[in-house]
Design an enzyme around this catalytic site. Sequence first.
Site, PDB file in Angstrom:
ATOM      1  N   CYS A  66      36.600  47.451  30.685  1.00 57.92           N
ATOM      2  CA  CYS A  66      35.336  47.606  31.397  1.00 57.92           C
ATOM      3  C   CYS A  66      34.996  46.297  32.105  1.00 57.92           C
ATOM      4  O   CYS A  66      35.707  45.294  31.986  1.00 57.92           O
ATOM      5  CB  CYS A  66      34.216  47.993  30.443  1.00 57.92           C
ATOM      6  SG  CYS A  66      33.901  46.767  29.157  1.00 57.92           S
TER       7      CYS A  66
ATOM      8  N   CYS B 166      34.795  43.026  30.177  1.00 54.71           N
ATOM      9  CA  CYS B 166      36.049  42.318  29.908  1.00 54.71           C
ATOM     10  C   CYS B 166      36.352  41.330  31.036  1.00 54.71           C
ATOM     11  O   CYS B 166      36.730  40.174  30.787  1.00 54.71           O
ATOM     12  CB  CYS B 166      37.194  43.320  29.772  1.00 54.71           C
ATOM     13  SG  CYS B 166      37.012  44.478  28.415  1.00 54.71           S
TER      14      CYS B 166
ATOM     15  N   ASP C 105      43.616  29.296  71.133  1.00 54.65           N
ATOM     16  CA  ASP C 105      44.269  28.008  71.226  1.00 54.65           C
ATOM     17  C   ASP C 105      45.515  28.207  72.092  1.00 54.65           C
ATOM     18  O   ASP C 105      45.977  29.339  72.260  1.00 54.65           O
ATOM     19  CB  ASP C 105      44.641  27.526  69.813  1.00 54.65           C
ATOM     20  CG  ASP C 105      45.327  26.171  69.838  1.00 54.65           C
ATOM     21  OD1 ASP C 105      44.927  25.327  70.658  1.00 54.65           O
ATOM     22  OD2 ASP C 105      46.251  25.969  69.036  1.00 54.65           O
TER      23      ASP C 105
END
Length: 790
Positions: A104, A107, A508
């Site tokens: 869950c 945890c 660039d």
Amino acid sequence: MSLRCFHCAEPVPAGSQFHTIIDGVSQPMCCPGCAAVADAILAAGLSDYYRYRTEPGAKQDLPSEIASLAAYDLQEVQHEFIANSQQGGKPRLEVLLSIDGISCAACAWLIEKHLHRLAGVRIDVNTTTQRALLSWPEHDYKLSQLLTEIASIGYRAAPFQLDSQEQENAKQSQKLLLRVGLAGLATMQVMMLAVALYTGYFHDLESHYRDFIRWVSLLFATPVVLYSAQPFYFSATRALLGGRINMDLPVSIAILLAYGASVKATWLGVGEVYFESVSMFTFFLLLGRLAEQRARRKASEHASNRQKLIPLTARLISADGEQQIAASGLSCDHVIRVLPGERIPADGVIIAGQSDINEAMLTGEQQPVPRNVGDTLYAGTINLQQPLQLKVTAVGAAMRVNTIVRLQEAAAASKPEIAKLADRIANYFVPALLLLALATYLFWHFYQPEQAFWVTLSVLVATCPCALALATPAALTCGTAKMTEHGLLVRSARVLETLPKLTSLLFDKTGTLTEGQFTLTTVEPLATLDNHTVLSIAAALEAHSSHPYAQAFRPYAQPQWRASDNQNHLGQGISGSIDGKRYRIGTGQFCGASSEDGIYLADDQQLLARFVLADKLRVDAKHTIGQLSPHYHCAMLSGDPNPQAVMLAQELGLEDAHFGLSPEQKLAQMQQLQQRGQRVAMFGDGVNDAPVLAGADLSVAMGQGTDLAQCSADLILLGSRLAPVLTGITIAKQTHRIIRQNLTLSLCYNAAVVPLAVCGLVPPYLAAAGMSLSSLAVLGNSLRLLKDKT
């Protein structure tokens, strides 16, 4: 009744003396391992874990576990799964873990809190996949220490391995399939019995036959409620313990209420039973979950399939000749031979031979790419024409294909704003649904009491927002997978959200619009030194630079010329000392020249030389810019001081071009556009353009070998072409369209079914079918993204 271990819920052996004080209460432990785990959790100040967990922890066997973790510190083992990264200029290590025992959200919270106590350690746990991305300062900890820390709080962690993870996924699929199968079989049996009951109403079925059929229906429905429907109960409980309400709460309430009322009616012999509705409802819901799981697995197969394309063996060239070894046994600097038709077993640089390479497994580009001596090849790509010799440069976790998997996993944990919006809608929708169900019950209780319960049940079932909860994540998962298929690596969840909203694209020049492979075309001495000397000095200085310009000088490096005390001046050049004399190489302004038409070399007294470099335009740059220009403001922000950059911009059809910009100036130019309300994407190399990439609404980098692992861009173009960005924009727009369709479909379904259910016109089994069909429709609509030819 025997005592149960507070940590793992296993029986406590008679005479056990192991206890731990938790919240002021002495709690029994079954073994020293569980006691040690509990003590570690409490010592870290994480006792909330025991308050909010929804399942017991795993039984511990710490001494043997921890001893086995030391093997992960062996260098010959680590290269399979540990990658190098950088943060703030400091080296870090990174590994993707599989963690057993996560049941869950509590945890995940416990693991993250426990590891974050360690200075410099970062871990992000994905509860859904039971994986975690762990990184730490290279010299501060050993991997076994960190795995031991995880083991000390009751979880087993190990480096992610594809085969074992697929086995675990297969187990989860089999478990879900078993739940679906049980629900399906029970539903068929209960439906047959229900037909007998419904028929009996018209033919005065004797009460003892009716009661018998009800008890048999109860027998079939009970495993469905107690086993098949467990995922809904656990999900709803975890949400409630976390202070939230999710869509599984009304589902769980509906199942348990219907089952409980039917059991009561069966036991007392009074009232109606709806075991068939309970079973069918659960079956349809689980079918939707199964379809969702398979959709997610299908969308994630692309990365797995890439890893599977890496060959298991390699041809190693050594002093003893050529021998075939396991590819996992390769190390950096090994020399290998790859024959025509074979896949590359590890990342490496060509040292002999030339051939065409199929790089489709990485970039999605089927057109073979010519590769020569000095070019980098990547594991899993195919050598098409001639034998090649490669010097291995990356193995294991450092290989590009494994880097992609880690980057995708890191992106999976984040959510774009549109997904958060859907979550917020669902958060309001579910409480509103519960209030509506309560109001419905109260109305029918006074109007027609015998129907109140079943009408309320239909409302709970029919209006369950499953489709709403799936609308966004299903589409995002499929859209991300589709972009990866076309050579676009999504690193941030905001990519699919931002791409359709862009108004300005800034590029660039070097390494983005051009290939970034410079060659020296002109050497012009400006003092007394000859060509050979100025080239040797320049090569010695540029040896300490990663800038693309430096590549042009490397062929002229001489071992007797060594530079020391080097300093990189961002956007300007490099300075250093050779034989006690200070030199500079870089822009004209940096070196004291009056012009910026080249790269200059100077000492403390005078200019020494001017160099002119040439770079090739990317083959598809002009076509790509031509496709983008009618729809976006396209401009070039280049740090190249050469005015010829403007000519290149004109050739490409760019509206605007700036050259000779420092990183700060690039950022200022971009911010001016943003202040005018523009949504800006910046295309750069991800290194020298760090400030402007970080400030852009969306940052896009060209994937360039090992730089990929350190790139912080939102989106990475894995190939050598710019054109995939056109595909990316199309996929992003399709994904947004699918999300809108999904949200509209789910909301329209709920808007249409609510009045019908409230009026008692929708029986529970039809409500279950309608709700599940709406979820399947959303999933099917999302899966179109994977099937569409883009």
